[in-house]
Design an enzyme around this catalytic site. Structure first.
Site, PDB file in Angstrom:
ATOM      1  N   PHE A  24       0.840  -1.190   0.000  1.00  0.00           N
ATOM      2  CA  PHE A  24       0.000   0.000   0.000  1.00  0.00           C
ATOM      3  C   PHE A  24       0.877   1.241   0.000  1.00  0.00           C
ATOM      4  O   PHE A  24       1.747   1.412   0.854  1.00  0.00           O
ATOM      5  CB  PHE A  24      -0.913   0.011   1.233  1.00  0.00           C
ATOM      6  N   GLY A  25       0.636   2.138  -0.964  1.00  0.00           N
ATOM      7  CA  GLY A  25       1.350   3.410  -1.046  1.00  0.00           C
ATOM      8  C   GLY A  25       0.417   4.566  -0.746  1.00  0.00           C
ATOM      9  O   GLY A  25      -0.702   4.619  -1.266  1.00  0.00           O
ATOM     10  N   TYR A  26       0.868   5.502   0.086  1.00  0.00           N
ATOM     11  CA  TYR A  26       0.034   6.646   0.485  1.00  0.00           C
ATOM     12  C   TYR A  26       0.768   7.968   0.329  1.00  0.00           C
ATOM     13  O   TYR A  26       0.192   9.024   0.541  1.00  0.00           O
ATOM     14  CB  TYR A  26      -0.436   6.479   1.933  1.00  0.00           C
ATOM     15  N   GLY A  27       2.041   7.942  -0.026  1.00  0.00           N
ATOM     16  CA  GLY A  27       2.851   9.148  -0.215  1.00  0.00           C
ATOM     17  C   GLY A  27       3.453   9.128  -1.607  1.00  0.00           C
ATOM     18  O   GLY A  27       2.740   8.986  -2.602  1.00  0.00           O
ATOM     19  N   SER A  28       4.770   9.219  -1.681  1.00  0.00           N
ATOM     20  CA  SER A  28       5.427   9.244  -2.991  1.00  0.00           C
ATOM     21  C   SER A  28       5.249   7.941  -3.768  1.00  0.00           C
ATOM     22  O   SER A  28       5.386   7.935  -4.990  1.00  0.00           O
ATOM     23  CB  SER A  28       6.915   9.566  -2.840  1.00  0.00           C
ATOM     24  N   GLU A  99      12.943   3.512   1.160  1.00  0.00           N
ATOM     25  CA  GLU A  99      12.163   3.897   2.337  1.00  0.00           C
ATOM     26  C   GLU A  99      12.955   3.741   3.636  1.00  0.00           C
ATOM     27  O   GLU A  99      12.380   3.592   4.706  1.00  0.00           O
ATOM     28  CB  GLU A  99      10.877   3.051   2.398  1.00  0.00           C
TER      29      GLU A  99
END
Length: 191
Positions: A24-28, A99
């Site tokens: 799950f990606g929520y930023g870049s 990350e």
């Protein structure tokens, strides 16, 4: 927790026998998709709110002048929209480095737009990492973002690209949009 989390992440999950896993990606990770994936779907996770509370010493700032990037903060009634990617476990060899500045991999349940669910992983920078900056007034966060630049470019670019991506997803992230408004006022940028 040290800011560099590469080795810690590599010891957290065993991918033996797993051909693919959701991330799950929520930023870049929403707009800078520089890794291979098998599938990509809009998704959301519950109980987490996106906040610009993590310092960026390695991408959008420097150790002397850190930028601010997003992490997730537990909030029982929150829904965080983002993008889920089904990836091969070997992608984490790259993502753990990308990350590395305080982010750890955690398990999460994702809900897709059609209402179906899947288990996957998400990178979260918790408050016990050395790069965590914590809460601040949105105008102060915007000011810090306006001044910070790192190897990946200006911190303001990160904020503006994320805000645009969230609008495309139909997300109403009041925290991100308030900081964006402060940044635009500070830099007199057009909307």
């Amino acid at each position: 927790m040290p800011a560099n989390t590469i080795e810690h992440n590599r010891s957290r999950f065993n991918f033996d026998g797993i051909e693919a896993i959701w991330l799950f990606g929520y930023g870049s990770l929403i707009y800078k998709v520089d890794f291979p994936f098998l599938e990509q779907r809009p998704a959301a996770i519950r109980g987490w709110a996106r906040r610009f509370w993590q310092g960026s010493h390695d991408h959008r700032g420097t150790p002397e002048a850190p930028g601010r990037v997003v992490t997730l903060i537990e909030q029982p009634d929150a829904v965080c929209k983002g993008v889920a990617y089904r990836v091969s476990p070997n992608v984490f060899e790259y993502l753990d480095v990308r990350e590395k500045n305080g982010y750890l991999r955690f398990s999460t349940t994702m809900t897709f737009d059609d209402g179906s669910h899947a288990e996957g992983l998400v990178y979260i920078a918790t408050e016990d990492n050395e790069a965590f900056l914590g809460e601040a007034p949105e105008a102060d966060i915007a000011r810090q973002i306006a001044l910070a630049t790192g190897p990946s470019g200006p911190n303001s670019e990160y904020l503006l690209r994320l805000a645009d991506s969230l609008r495309q997803l139909g997300d109403d992230c009041s925290h991100t949009f308030a900081i964006e408004a402060c940044l635009r006022a500070e830099e007199r940028l057009p909307r």
